[in-house]
Design an enzyme around this catalytic site. Structure first.
Site, PDB file in Angstrom:
ATOM      1  N   GLU A 123       0.826  -1.207   0.000  1.00  7.88           N
ATOM      2  CA  GLU A 123       0.000   0.000   0.000  1.00  7.88           C
ATOM      3  C   GLU A 123       0.859   1.254   0.000  1.00  7.88           C
ATOM      4  OE1 GLU A 123      -3.049   0.063  -0.524  1.00  7.88           O
ATOM      5  OE2 GLU A 123      -3.885  -1.871   0.069  1.00  7.88           O
ATOM      6  N   ASP A 270      -4.330  -9.697  -8.677  1.00  4.44           N
ATOM      7  CA  ASP A 270      -4.733  -8.790  -9.744  1.00  4.44           C
ATOM      8  C   ASP A 270      -3.610  -7.956 -10.351  1.00  4.44           C
ATOM      9  OD1 ASP A 270      -4.490  -7.485  -7.328  1.00  4.44           O
ATOM     10  OD2 ASP A 270      -6.431  -6.485  -7.387  1.00  4.44           O
ATOM     11  N   GLU A 364     -18.560  -6.178  -2.619  1.00  5.43           N
ATOM     12  CA  GLU A 364     -17.165  -6.594  -2.464  1.00  5.43           C
ATOM     13  C   GLU A 364     -16.951  -7.998  -3.006  1.00  5.43           C
ATOM     14  OE1 GLU A 364     -13.529  -4.988  -0.539  1.00  5.43           O
ATOM     15  OE2 GLU A 364     -14.979  -4.589  -2.098  1.00  5.43           O
ATOM     16  N   GLU A 382     -12.327   0.331  -9.719  1.00  8.12           N
ATOM     17  CA  GLU A 382     -11.928  -0.558 -10.814  1.00  8.12           C
ATOM     18  C   GLU A 382     -12.959  -0.628 -11.933  1.00  8.12           C
ATOM     19  OE1 GLU A 382      -9.340  -1.352  -7.493  1.00  8.12           O
ATOM     20  OE2 GLU A 382     -11.540  -1.306  -7.617  1.00  8.12           O
ATOM     21  N   THR A 468      -1.276   1.065 -10.846  1.00  8.93           N
ATOM     22  CA  THR A 468      -2.500   0.432 -10.349  1.00  8.93           C
ATOM     23  C   THR A 468      -3.293   1.372  -9.451  1.00  8.93           C
ATOM     24  OG1 THR A 468      -3.339  -1.619  -9.369  1.00  8.93           O
ATOM     25  CG2 THR A 468      -1.489  -0.557  -8.249  1.00  8.93           C
TER      26      THR A 468
END
Length: 930
Positions: A123, A270, A364, A382, A468
């Site tokens: 993160e 991902d 989710e 996304e 991302t």
């Protein structure tokens, strides 16, 4: 057959045609995006800065250590004004150069990176390091323009290098994979770090570093960052499963062994795939494209079942690992656009869009029949990302309308006075007091770009690549000299057979000159999700006759039927919980005609399932009313589609329970003297529910309770069932029959073991729980003084804890429709059994069942799988246990006195304590999944 997974998307009639959006309307929506950004950003600056994030419901900043811990989610917070750094390049894109300059000055003045705090390497890299690099890129661009940021001397880049050096200790492993966490001041070694003991990390956590670290190396000229990121990528590639060419979700950072071997394109993996392709675009290294192409071929072979993307096992990629999808996979259509594979991108995006329209946001996690699995939505971007890229690729105004839907839903359901609040439950519209930094970093970038024309942008967006986290890195970095000390670790030519892959990224502007092409791909999926369009009758050539197997005749334990399924390309997969999945792959059929028969079979199964679910029944209640419970224990039960309708009875059915023999109830009852006048307990399995009901009715029972034989099943972790008939008339069944999952059933069986007689009330709702107590104890005991050692169980625990955000009910297996029961929509917080003081019934408080999707429902032949196929340990152990409980006890009064009531009460208390432990374990499992 126990359960059916329908992954077949049926062709549908065309309902509507897309219309182009006027420039004025696009401009209005673009301005609306800017207004929404201002609302979120200004509230963060007014109420939260310099805290990391805004808490929009309480209008204050979230400071780690001052607010209750949220577990791993808080690892993104490092007391470094996360949201401001994450938002820097968004300010420039939205033409807010004055605010950007002020924000950079604040970051340089206020932000410290040497905090004694443990943060997530992943993160911190994508949000903070990426934010600093994106801000630096924008500052340099503006400075070169000659009007803004003329004072800037690479200060953000210096901060980025400082942060990069603080992250480097995490890479001190034998594998080169980083530790998942690092202390910004002390690193990972030593007790003062409070970290460095972890052994596992997710694939995405280790494989989503190359863009930021390579950019840092090329901006600064220091190759150490890029070298470490490449080493981690190389190690993940080497550890891929060589037969399937897939990677798992979690890996041991020391040994390289896969800890979780499920593989998909969502949470945990991902951005590893994303960074392989984007590293090729940014750095120009063919090796990254080679690897991506090989992975991508396997994804499309095993994981992609258009429009679905279902996780599989890396060692057995033909077996699905789960029957639900998480919302993070919504980025994948956008990545497919970058790859140039537009058709599956359109199909998957359409499926996601229909789920969004059904629930207002992407849950989710959601099942393969598009029901909610995990109900949260933390304002993830996304889906907006993929919408933007598909619009860029196709020019189809349909995607502008999808963007309008996103905007409208954000304003209608997430907007609050102090910003935008995450959705705690998309079904109820309840909020959570969080506004993650990625909402400002990503969501508004993609929405602004979606509605913007070239002249609306302050720079050419084609000169940059998105990380991302949607941070902007200049493509010019590919020509920046970098040290030759960076190892190449190239793989041998024999291993990399890439002769079928193209070596250029496609120009999506030239792919589809026909604007109608995307529409033709979307229509079948829209039909499958919301059933809004009529379906044409399936065509069959003259003379071909009928399919060899009709859905209404299918039996899961019939070997001939299974062979016919195999020939039609239909695979039957047994799940751990006793259910099965049916999945049709036309390419596996023995012939084209057989494949068409398989399609027909799946269509019939869906149609029959839909017919059986036209009437969704609410849950029922089984209330233990005998001493010492007096109605305080209520079990949530599933109804039957036949027999007496308890909702039409004012009093319900009251009686003592006994265990039928045989316990399965699939043949004539051998203990009718005990069953007569009682409510019979039966075990699920071996025959159809209607057959069980007929046998106990013939023996004189007044009602029946079927207990699931799948050990561990619970209404807390699975949707409620309604039991269907056997395909013929069930008018002869005149008693009520209810269904209990294994854990609820075990409560009843254990109670029967410990007490001489157990009386229950079967009803559509729990009755007054104080009446029996008053009658038994002369009115001395009221609801206010009811002892708490007999607390309601099952979904009551969810009800009492949901408000504290401690329990998140799962909707697992909604997609895997049981052969003899049909899933009902998950209970609302008030459903099932309420607190002991509550008189309202589960039926009264249950929310209406959501309209079934085409994939919902049960198979027409509601037969259970054979004992050989589905027998669980409970099936072997339960009969002798409960058989003892049905016999009269030959105890003397003194023996009964020696036992005492206390021991019996304690046993039930222990059972309830075990129940709570299971719920807590399930809660932790759900948190760990994402």
């Amino acid at each position: 057959m126990p359960a059916v997974l329908f992954s077949l998307m049926l062709l549908g009639a065309l309902c509507s045609l897309g219309e182009s959006m006027s420039r004025e309307e696009k401009s209005r929506l673009r301005n609306q995006v800017v207004e929404m950004f201002d609302h979120a950003y200004q509230n963060y600056m007014d109420h939260a800065y310099p805290a990391d994030e805004l808490m929009p419901l309480t209008c204050r900043g979230r400071v780690r250590g001052l607010e209750p811990s949220r577990g791993d989610v808080d690892d993104a917070l490092g007391k470094f004004s996360l949201t401001l750094i994450d938002t820097l390049d968004t300010l420039v894109l939205l033409n807010k150069t004055t605010e950007f300059e002020a924000a950079v000055r604040r970051v340089l003045k206020d932000v410290r990176l040497d905090n004694d705090i443990v943060v997530s390497v992943f993160e911190t890299n994508i949000r903070v390091l990426g934010g600093l690099l994106g801000g630096h890129s924008m500052a340099v661009m503006l400075k070169d323009g000659g009007q803004n940021m003329q004072w800037y001397q690479d200060e953000l880049l210096h901060m980025a290098k400082d942060l990069g050096l603080r992250l480097l200790p995490a890479f001190n492993t034998s594998s080169g994979l980083p530790y998942p966490r690092v202390n910004l001041r002390h690193g990972v070694r030593g007790p003062e770090t409070r970290t460095g003991t972890e052994t596992d990390t997710c694939t995405a956590c280790a494989g989503t570093l190359i863009l930021e670290f390579a950019a840092l190396s090329r901006f600064t000229g220091d190759p150490v960052f890029e070298a470490h990121a490449r080493r981690a990528m190389d190690f993940l590639w080497e550890k891929r499963q060589r037969n399937s060419n897939l990677v798992g979700t979690t890996i041991n950072i020391h040994s390289g062994e896969w800890v979780r071997r499920d593989s998909g394109v969502g949470a945990g993996i991902d951005s590893y795939y994303e960074y392989l392709l984007k590293a090729y675009v940014l750095l120009g290294d063919d090796q990254f494209l080679q690897r991506f192409n090989i992975h991508y071929a396997s994804i499309m072979k095993y994981i992609s079942q258009p429009p679905l993307l279902l996780d599989v096992h890396i060692h057995k990629p033909l077996l699905p690992a789960r029957t639900w999808m998480d919302s993070l996979l919504a980025f994948f259509p956008g990545l497919q656009v970058l790859k140039g594979d537009i058709r599956p991108a359109i199909e998957t995006h359409e499926m996601l869009y229909q789920v969004t329209k059904k629930h207002n946001f992407l849950p989710e996690a959601f099942t393969t029949d598009f029901r909610v699995h995990w109900a949260q939505h933390p304002l993830r971007p996304e889906f907006a990302e993929s919408t933007y890229f598909l619009y860029k690729a196709t020019g189809d105004p349909y995607y502008l309308e999808a963007g309008r839907t996103i905007l409208d839903n954000l304003n209608r359901f997430a907007r609050v006075p102090c910003g935008f609040a995450a959705m705690k439950d998309v079904r109820t519209g309840s909020h959570e007091d969080r506004m993650d930094s990625f909402f400002l970093a990503e969501m508004f970038k993609y929405l602004f770009l979606l509605f913007a024309d070239d002249e609306d942008l302050p720079f050419d967006i084609e000169d940059y690549i998105f990380t991302t986290e949607a941070h902007l890195l200049p493509l010019s970095l590919s020509t920046t000299p970098h040290s030759q000390s960076i190892p190449s670790n190239r793989t041998s030519e024999e291993e990399m057979d890439d002769s079928n892959f193209e070596w250029t990224c496609p120009n999506t502007r030239l792919l589809f000159p026909d604007p109608a092409y995307p529409r033709h791909l979307r229509e079948p999926i829209r039909t499958a999700v919301d059933k809004s369009c009529p379906r044409a009758a399936p065509y069959r050539e003259p003379g071909m006759g009928r399919p060899p197997l009709r859905a209404q005749d299918f039996m899961a334990n019939n070997p001939e039927h299974l062979e016919l399924l195999r020939r039609m390309g239909v695979t039957l997969i047994h799940l751990k919980d006793g259910r099965v999945q049916l999945v049709q792959h036309a390419t596996q059929a023995v012939s084209a005609v057989a494949a068409e028969d398989g399609v027909r079979f799946m269509q019939e199964m869906m149609e029959l399932s839909s017919q059986q679910q036209k009437e969704q029944l609410p849950p029922r209640a089984i209330q233990i009313v005998s001493d010492p419970f007096f109605g305080r224990v209520v079990l949530t039960a599933g109804p039957a589609q036949f027999g007496i309708d308890l909702s039409k009875s004012a009093t319900g059915l009251r009686g003592f329970v006994t265990v039928a023999e045989p316990y399965s109830g699939c043949s004539e009852i051998t203990n009718p003297e005990y069953v007569r006048g009682h409510i019979a307990l039966l075990q699920r399995g071996q025959c159809m529910f209607a057959e069980k009901a007929r046998h106990i009715q013939k023996a004189g029972a007044i009602g029946g309770i079927v207990i699931d034989d799948n050990e561990g099943s619970s209404s807390d972790t699975a949707p409620l069932f309604q039991m269907a008939g056997d395909g013929r008339s069930t008018d002869d069944v005149t008693l009520p029959l209810l269904f209990l999952f294994h854990k609820e059933g075990n409560i009843l069986l254990e109670t029967l073991k410990e007490y001489r007689e157990v009386e229950v009330l079967l009803s559509d709702k729990a009755r007054d729980r104080g009446a029996d107590v008053e009658a038994a104890e002369g009115g001395c005991l009221t609801e206010a003084t009811t002892p708490t050692n007999f607390e309601p169980i099952s979904q009551s625990l969810i009800s009492s804890l949901a408000a504290q955000d401690e329990i998140k009910p799962s909707e697992e297996a909604v997609s895997d429709v049981d052969q003899d029961t049909s899933p009902m929509e998950e209970a609302s917080p008030e459903e099932g059994v309420g607190p002991a003081e509550k008189e309202a019934s589960p039926a009264e408080e249950a929310s209406p069942a959501e309209e079934a999707s085409p994939a919902e429902g049960v198979g027409p032949a509601e037969k259970e799988a054979s004992p050989a196929e589905e027998a669980s340990p409970a099936e072997e152990r339960a009969p002798p246990t409960v058989a003892d409980s049905t016999q009269p006890k030959e105890e003397t009064d003194s023996e009964k006195s020696e036992e005492g009531d206390t021991d019996s009460n304690q046993s039930v208390d222990e059972l309830l304590a075990d129940w709570r432990e299971d719920l807590e374990a399930f809660q932790q499992m759900e948190k760990d999944e994402l």
